[in-house]
Design a protein around this motif. Structure first.
Motif, PDB file in Angstrom:
ATOM      1  N   GLU A  75       0.819  -1.211   0.000  1.00  0.00           N
ATOM      2  CA  GLU A  75       0.000   0.000   0.000  1.00  0.00           C
ATOM      3  C   GLU A  75       0.854   1.263   0.000  1.00  0.00           C
ATOM      4  O   GLU A  75       0.496   2.259  -0.630  1.00  0.00           O
ATOM      5  N   GLN A  76       1.987   1.235   0.686  1.00  0.00           N
ATOM      6  CA  GLN A  76       2.866   2.410   0.698  1.00  0.00           C
ATOM      7  C   GLN A  76       3.436   2.674  -0.691  1.00  0.00           C
ATOM      8  O   GLN A  76       3.480   3.813  -1.144  1.00  0.00           O
ATOM      9  N   VAL A  77       3.853   1.612  -1.378  1.00  0.00           N
ATOM     10  CA  VAL A  77       4.359   1.791  -2.742  1.00  0.00           C
ATOM     11  C   VAL A  77       3.236   2.289  -3.647  1.00  0.00           C
ATOM     12  O   VAL A  77       3.437   3.176  -4.482  1.00  0.00           O
ATOM     13  N   ALA A  78       2.024   1.752  -3.474  1.00  0.00           N
ATOM     14  CA  ALA A  78       0.880   2.205  -4.276  1.00  0.00           C
ATOM     15  C   ALA A  78       0.611   3.691  -4.023  1.00  0.00           C
ATOM     16  O   ALA A  78       0.319   4.447  -4.957  1.00  0.00           O
ATOM     17  N   ARG A  79       0.710   4.113  -2.774  1.00  0.00           N
ATOM     18  CA  ARG A  79       0.510   5.531  -2.441  1.00  0.00           C
ATOM     19  C   ARG A  79       1.539   6.406  -3.175  1.00  0.00           C
ATOM     20  O   ARG A  79       1.215   7.491  -3.657  1.00  0.00           O
ATOM     21  N   GLU A  80       2.768   5.946  -3.230  1.00  0.00           N
ATOM     22  CA  GLU A  80       3.823   6.702  -3.906  1.00  0.00           C
ATOM     23  C   GLU A  80       3.545   6.807  -5.402  1.00  0.00           C
ATOM     24  O   GLU A  80       3.755   7.866  -6.000  1.00  0.00           O
ATOM     25  N   VAL A  81       3.045   5.711  -5.994  1.00  0.00           N
ATOM     26  CA  VAL A  81       2.677   5.742  -7.413  1.00  0.00           C
ATOM     27  C   VAL A  81       1.519   6.716  -7.611  1.00  0.00           C
ATOM     28  O   VAL A  81       1.525   7.533  -8.530  1.00  0.00           O
ATOM     29  N   CYS A  82       0.528   6.648  -6.737  1.00  0.00           N
ATOM     30  CA  CYS A  82      -0.638   7.548  -6.836  1.00  0.00           C
ATOM     31  C   CYS A  82      -0.240   9.018  -6.708  1.00  0.00           C
ATOM     32  O   CYS A  82      -0.813   9.884  -7.372  1.00  0.00           O
ATOM     33  N   ALA A  83       0.726   9.291  -5.856  1.00  0.00           N
ATOM     34  CA  ALA A  83       1.127  10.682  -5.621  1.00  0.00           C
ATOM     35  C   ALA A  83       1.650  11.351  -6.884  1.00  0.00           C
ATOM     36  O   ALA A  83       1.561  12.566  -7.031  1.00  0.00           O
ATOM     37  N   GLU A  84       2.169  10.567  -7.809  1.00  0.00           N
ATOM     38  CA  GLU A  84       2.726  11.109  -9.050  1.00  0.00           C
ATOM     39  C   GLU A  84       1.783  10.922 -10.237  1.00  0.00           C
ATOM     40  O   GLU A  84       2.136  11.261 -11.361  1.00  0.00           O
ATOM     41  N   CYS A  85       0.586  10.406 -10.003  1.00  0.00           N
ATOM     42  CA  CYS A  85      -0.335  10.051 -11.085  1.00  0.00           C
ATOM     43  C   CYS A  85      -0.966  11.295 -11.720  1.00  0.00           C
ATOM     44  O   CYS A  85      -1.439  12.189 -11.012  1.00  0.00           O
ATOM     45  N   PRO A  86      -1.010  11.338 -13.049  1.00  0.00           N
ATOM     46  CA  PRO A  86      -1.588  12.505 -13.726  1.00  0.00           C
ATOM     47  C   PRO A  86      -3.106  12.618 -13.574  1.00  0.00           C
ATOM     48  O   PRO A  86      -3.667  13.684 -13.812  1.00  0.00           O
ATOM     49  N   VAL A  87      -3.783  11.543 -13.186  1.00  0.00           N
ATOM     50  CA  VAL A  87      -5.247  11.592 -13.046  1.00  0.00           C
ATOM     51  C   VAL A  87      -5.660  11.385 -11.588  1.00  0.00           C
ATOM     52  O   VAL A  87      -6.748  10.920 -11.298  1.00  0.00           O
ATOM     53  N   TRP A  88      -4.781  11.776 -10.674  1.00  0.00           N
ATOM     54  CA  TRP A  88      -5.033  11.578  -9.245  1.00  0.00           C
ATOM     55  C   TRP A  88      -6.365  12.176  -8.804  1.00  0.00           C
ATOM     56  O   TRP A  88      -7.162  11.532  -8.135  1.00  0.00           O
ATOM     57  N   ALA A  89      -6.644  13.423  -9.161  1.00  0.00           N
ATOM     58  CA  ALA A  89      -7.871  14.090  -8.713  1.00  0.00           C
ATOM     59  C   ALA A  89      -9.107  13.388  -9.263  1.00  0.00           C
ATOM     60  O   ALA A  89     -10.084  13.171  -8.540  1.00  0.00           O
ATOM     61  N   SER A  90      -9.067  12.997 -10.523  1.00  0.00           N
ATOM     62  CA  SER A  90     -10.200  12.276 -11.112  1.00  0.00           C
ATOM     63  C   SER A  90     -10.411  10.946 -10.411  1.00  0.00           C
ATOM     64  O   SER A  90     -11.546  10.531 -10.164  1.00  0.00           O
ATOM     65  N   CYS A  91      -9.332  10.275 -10.075  1.00  0.00           N
ATOM     66  CA  CYS A  91      -9.413   9.000  -9.369  1.00  0.00           C
ATOM     67  C   CYS A  91     -10.032   9.198  -7.986  1.00  0.00           C
ATOM     68  O   CYS A  91     -10.867   8.402  -7.551  1.00  0.00           O
ATOM     69  N   LEU A  92      -9.637  10.258  -7.307  1.00  0.00           N
ATOM     70  CA  LEU A  92     -10.193  10.535  -5.985  1.00  0.00           C
ATOM     71  C   LEU A  92     -11.701  10.760  -6.072  1.00  0.00           C
ATOM     72  O   LEU A  92     -12.466  10.183  -5.307  1.00  0.00           O
ATOM     73  N   PHE A  93     -12.144  11.569  -7.026  1.00  0.00           N
ATOM     74  CA  PHE A  93     -13.582  11.815  -7.184  1.00  0.00           C
ATOM     75  C   PHE A  93     -14.318  10.522  -7.521  1.00  0.00           C
ATOM     76  O   PHE A  93     -15.393  10.256  -6.995  1.00  0.00           O
ATOM     77  N   TYR A  94     -13.714   9.712  -8.402  1.00  0.00           N
ATOM     78  CA  TYR A  94     -14.333   8.431  -8.757  1.00  0.00           C
ATOM     79  C   TYR A  94     -14.431   7.527  -7.527  1.00  0.00           C
ATOM     80  O   TYR A  94     -15.475   6.920  -7.256  1.00  0.00           O
ATOM     81  N   ALA A  95     -13.346   7.428  -6.764  1.00  0.00           N
ATOM     82  CA  ALA A  95     -13.327   6.551  -5.589  1.00  0.00           C
ATOM     83  C   ALA A  95     -14.318   7.013  -4.522  1.00  0.00           C
ATOM     84  O   ALA A  95     -14.971   6.188  -3.871  1.00  0.00           O
ATOM     85  N   LEU A  96     -14.450   8.309  -4.339  1.00  0.00           N
ATOM     86  CA  LEU A  96     -15.411   8.823  -3.364  1.00  0.00           C
ATOM     87  C   LEU A  96     -16.844   8.522  -3.798  1.00  0.00           C
ATOM     88  O   LEU A  96     -17.721   8.307  -2.963  1.00  0.00           O
ATOM     89  N   ASP A  97     -17.062   8.474  -5.104  1.00  0.00           N
ATOM     90  CA  ASP A  97     -18.390   8.166  -5.625  1.00  0.00           C
ATOM     91  C   ASP A  97     -18.651   6.657  -5.641  1.00  0.00           C
ATOM     92  O   ASP A  97     -19.714   6.196  -5.241  1.00  0.00           O
ATOM     93  N   ALA A  98     -17.671   5.878  -6.087  1.00  0.00           N
ATOM     94  CA  ALA A  98     -17.854   4.431  -6.251  1.00  0.00           C
ATOM     95  C   ALA A  98     -17.707   3.648  -4.942  1.00  0.00           C
ATOM     96  O   ALA A  98     -18.219   2.542  -4.820  1.00  0.00           O
ATOM     97  N   ARG A  99     -16.969   4.194  -3.981  1.00  0.00           N
ATOM     98  CA  ARG A  99     -16.715   3.538  -2.693  1.00  0.00           C
ATOM     99  C   ARG A  99     -16.202   2.101  -2.855  1.00  0.00           C
ATOM    100  O   ARG A  99     -16.869   1.138  -2.498  1.00  0.00           O
ATOM    101  N   PRO A 100     -14.995   1.937  -3.402  1.00  0.00           N
ATOM    102  CA  PRO A 100     -14.440   0.591  -3.585  1.00  0.00           C
ATOM    103  C   PRO A 100     -14.265  -0.117  -2.248  1.00  0.00           C
ATOM    104  O   PRO A 100     -14.097   0.524  -1.204  1.00  0.00           O
ATOM    105  N   GLU A 101     -14.337  -1.432  -2.270  1.00  0.00           N
ATOM    106  CA  GLU A 101     -14.220  -2.234  -1.052  1.00  0.00           C
ATOM    107  C   GLU A 101     -12.794  -2.699  -0.794  1.00  0.00           C
ATOM    108  O   GLU A 101     -12.497  -3.198   0.291  1.00  0.00           O
ATOM    109  N   ALA A 102     -11.935  -2.565  -1.787  1.00  0.00           N
ATOM    110  CA  ALA A 102     -10.555  -3.035  -1.630  1.00  0.00           C
ATOM    111  C   ALA A 102      -9.638  -2.191  -2.499  1.00  0.00           C
ATOM    112  O   ALA A 102     -10.092  -1.447  -3.368  1.00  0.00           O
ATOM    113  N   GLY A 103      -8.353  -2.303  -2.240  1.00  0.00           N
ATOM    114  CA  GLY A 103      -7.364  -1.647  -3.069  1.00  0.00           C
ATOM    115  C   GLY A 103      -6.963  -0.270  -2.564  1.00  0.00           C
ATOM    116  O   GLY A 103      -7.356   0.161  -1.486  1.00  0.00           O
TER     117      GLY A 103
END
Length: 131
Positions: A75-103
């Motif tokens: 998860e820490q490595v995934a966080r580091e990848v996410c921190a540099e992601c060009p679509v981070w904000a879109s992913c955050l909005f999607y995740a807040l809407d979709a409410r994933p159960e894992a990952g």
């Protein structure tokens, strides 16, 4: 010893088996990627940094127990990848809407996303802060 450039029947059988294995692995990777990105906006599926290693963000197969220390490290490595992601904000909005159960989504676990969505996320660091 056979002369260079000559092949035996066993060599051809090995090459065919290896080609089938590579093809099957590619199909498995494509199926995993499709399952992780199902329902996701196309921009995230095509431009997200996680598209290169969906296992990193989604975790191992549901039938495999992941030790707590291995999960924390992944998860820490995934966080580091996410921190540099060009679509981070879109992913955050999607995740807040979709409410994933894992990952890991936009650098946050499902529990962290739930806290953030519930308005109690002031103390939860953003993935850019965590990385």
């Amino acid at each position: 010893m056979k002369p260079p450039g000559t092949f035996t029947v066993q060599d051809h059988a090995y090459d065919r088996a290896q080609s089938r294995l590579v093809r099957d692995c590619a199909r498995g990777y494509q199926a995993l990627l499709a399952s992780v990105t199902e329902g996701m906006p196309r921009q995230l599926a095509e431009e997200g940094a996680c598209r290169f290693d969906p296992d990193l963000h989604a975790g191992p197969d549901a039938f495999i127990d992941e030790p707590a220390d291995a999960k924390a490290a992944r998860e820490q490595v995934a966080r580091e990848v996410c921190a540099e992601c060009p679509v981070w904000a879109s992913c955050l909005f999607y995740a807040l809407d979709a409410r994933p159960e894992a990952g890991v989504w936009a650098g946050l676990t499902p529990d962290e996303l739930a806290t953030l969505a519930g308005g109690q996320g002031a103390s939860t660091p953003t993935p850019r802060e965590a990385a």
